[in-house]
Write a protein that holds these residues in place. Structure first.
Motif, PDB file in Angstrom:
ATOM      1  N   ASN A 147      -8.713   1.412  -9.157  1.00 35.82           N
ATOM      2  CA  ASN A 147      -8.931   2.109  -7.895  1.00 35.82           C
ATOM      3  C   ASN A 147      -9.785   1.240  -6.976  1.00 35.82           C
ATOM      4  O   ASN A 147     -10.664   0.516  -7.455  1.00 35.82           O
ATOM      5  N   TYR A 148      -9.547   1.341  -5.677  1.00 36.73           N
ATOM      6  CA  TYR A 148     -10.296   0.490  -4.747  1.00 36.73           C
ATOM      7  C   TYR A 148     -10.143   1.003  -3.322  1.00 36.73           C
ATOM      8  O   TYR A 148      -9.266   1.823  -3.016  1.00 36.73           O
ATOM      9  N   THR A 149     -11.003   0.486  -2.460  1.00 32.99           N
ATOM     10  CA  THR A 149     -10.858   0.683  -1.016  1.00 32.99           C
ATOM     11  C   THR A 149     -10.837  -0.688  -0.352  1.00 32.99           C
ATOM     12  O   THR A 149     -11.489  -1.622  -0.823  1.00 32.99           O
ATOM     13  N   ALA A 150     -10.075  -0.810   0.726  1.00 28.45           N
ATOM     14  CA  ALA A 150      -9.977  -2.093   1.427  1.00 28.45           C
ATOM     15  C   ALA A 150      -9.424  -1.865   2.817  1.00 28.45           C
ATOM     16  O   ALA A 150      -8.709  -0.886   3.071  1.00 28.45           O
ATOM     17  N   VAL A 151      -9.747  -2.776   3.721  1.00 22.45           N
ATOM     18  CA  VAL A 151      -9.172  -2.768   5.069  1.00 22.45           C
ATOM     19  C   VAL A 151      -8.696  -4.175   5.390  1.00 22.45           C
ATOM     20  O   VAL A 151      -9.396  -5.157   5.108  1.00 22.45           O
ATOM     21  N   HIS A 152      -7.495  -4.275   5.972  1.00 20.82           N
ATOM     22  CA  HIS A 152      -6.955  -5.551   6.437  1.00 20.82           C
ATOM     23  C   HIS A 152      -6.757  -5.469   7.941  1.00 20.82           C
ATOM     24  O   HIS A 152      -6.167  -4.508   8.452  1.00 20.82           O
ATOM     25  N   ALA A 153      -7.255  -6.462   8.657  1.00 20.85           N
ATOM     26  CA  ALA A 153      -7.117  -6.524  10.112  1.00 20.85           C
ATOM     27  C   ALA A 153      -6.346  -7.794  10.479  1.00 20.85           C
ATOM     28  O   ALA A 153      -6.654  -8.880   9.979  1.00 20.85           O
ATOM     29  N   TYR A 154      -5.360  -7.657  11.370  1.00 21.15           N
ATOM     30  CA  TYR A 154      -4.502  -8.776  11.764  1.00 21.15           C
ATOM     31  C   TYR A 154      -4.616  -9.023  13.270  1.00 21.15           C
ATOM     32  O   TYR A 154      -4.778  -8.091  14.044  1.00 21.15           O
ATOM     33  N   GLY A 155      -4.499 -10.282  13.641  1.00 22.25           N
ATOM     34  CA  GLY A 155      -4.504 -10.605  15.059  1.00 22.25           C
ATOM     35  C   GLY A 155      -4.461 -12.101  15.287  1.00 22.25           C
ATOM     36  O   GLY A 155      -4.511 -12.898  14.340  1.00 22.25           O
ATOM     37  N   VAL A 156      -4.349 -12.484  16.535  1.00 22.48           N
ATOM     38  CA  VAL A 156      -4.373 -13.894  16.940  1.00 22.48           C
ATOM     39  C   VAL A 156      -5.747 -14.172  17.541  1.00 22.48           C
ATOM     40  O   VAL A 156      -6.181 -13.475  18.465  1.00 22.48           O
ATOM     41  N   ALA A 157      -6.414 -15.170  17.012  1.00 17.84           N
ATOM     42  CA  ALA A 157      -7.800 -15.432  17.391  1.00 17.84           C
ATOM     43  C   ALA A 157      -7.904 -16.379  18.581  1.00 17.84           C
ATOM     44  O   ALA A 157      -7.073 -17.272  18.777  1.00 17.84           O
ATOM     45  N   ASN A 178       0.860  -1.173   0.000  1.00 17.99           N
ATOM     46  CA  ASN A 178       0.000   0.000   0.000  1.00 17.99           C
ATOM     47  C   ASN A 178       0.899   1.226   0.000  1.00 17.99           C
ATOM     48  O   ASN A 178       1.455   1.595   1.029  1.00 17.99           O
ATOM     49  N   SER A 179       1.067   1.865  -1.156  1.00 20.13           N
ATOM     50  CA  SER A 179       1.967   3.009  -1.243  1.00 20.13           C
ATOM     51  C   SER A 179       1.436   4.179  -0.420  1.00 20.13           C
ATOM     52  O   SER A 179       0.233   4.288  -0.152  1.00 20.13           O
ATOM     53  N   LYS A 180       2.326   5.064  -0.001  1.00 20.60           N
ATOM     54  CA  LYS A 180       2.002   6.108   0.963  1.00 20.60           C
ATOM     55  C   LYS A 180       0.807   6.981   0.569  1.00 20.60           C
ATOM     56  O   LYS A 180      -0.040   7.279   1.421  1.00 20.60           O
TER      57      LYS A 180
END
Length: 209
Positions: free
Chosen positions: A104-114, A3-5
């Motif tokens: 062009n797009y929008t997106a969200v990535h969420a990381y974690g230990v479940a 994801n570029s700045k």
């Protein structure tokens, strides 16, 4: 994700809104079985933890929960609106033909230990909250309690719950911010005039910049 700045989104309220508006997320993990992915509806509790906490459930027959139980980091992908961007949208193309298409797009990535949940009470809470969320607005909403109790007990034994406190959150709003003001306006107007409603939705995002 790469994801570029110019396209990075750090607005937590907007990222949460995006996640809550996503009807189906993708849960990705890597473990002994290699890469696994499951498409599933999720619940976001924004008040739990620094970045929020996600709840969901998987079929017990789905081996992905075993990788999650082992402590493997998981990724939740929340896709958004997207649109093909034609070089014909760029006014600069008239003087500089060195252009190529992009997306062009929008997106969200969420990381974690479940945390994997087996107990009936918290499982019932998850499925009830999910059901109430997606039934709201219907003239005669279906409720979990409409199902026979013995049938519901059997269904709960066939699933496992997931609680994932978000440790990292990445947002992308790739909306031609790296182009000149003239080209940006050309993309926005080109998508806004499209017959495709998905293109027009992406153009609406560009109007908020």
């Amino acid at each position: 994700m790469y994801n570029s700045k110019p396209h990075q989104d750090h607005d937590l309220a907007r990222l949460h809104q995006h996640m809550q508006q996503t009807r189906l997320a993708m849960l990705v993990s890597h473990g002994e079985r290699g890469l696994l992915a499951t498409h599933l509806p999720v619940l976001l509790t924004t008040s739990e933890g620094e970045f929020g906490t996600v709840h969901a459930h998987l079929a017990r027959a789905n081996p992905q929960w075993q990788d999650l139980a082992s402590g493997a980091e998981a990724l939740l992908v929340f896709p958004g609106d997207d649109a093909y961007v034609s070089p014909t949208y760029y006014p600069s193309k008239a003087s500089n033909p060195k252009t190529v298409p992009t997306w062009n797009y929008t997106a969200v990535h969420a990381y974690g230990v479940a945390e994997v949940i087996h107990e009936a009470a918290p499982l019932l809470d998850i499925v009830t909250r999910l059901t109430d969320r997606h039934e709201q607005g219907r003239d005669t909403p279906w409720r979990v309690t409409d199902a026979p109790a013995d049938y519901l007990d059997g269904m709960l034994r066939a699933i496992v719950g997931i609680r994932l406190p978000i440790a990292r959150l990445q947002g992308a709003r790739k909306l031609s911010q790296n182009r000149s003001a003239e080209d940006f306006a050309g993309v926005r107007e080109g998508l806004g005039a499209s017959r495709d409603p998905l293109d027009r939705q992406l153009a609406a995002h560009m109007r908020t910049l």
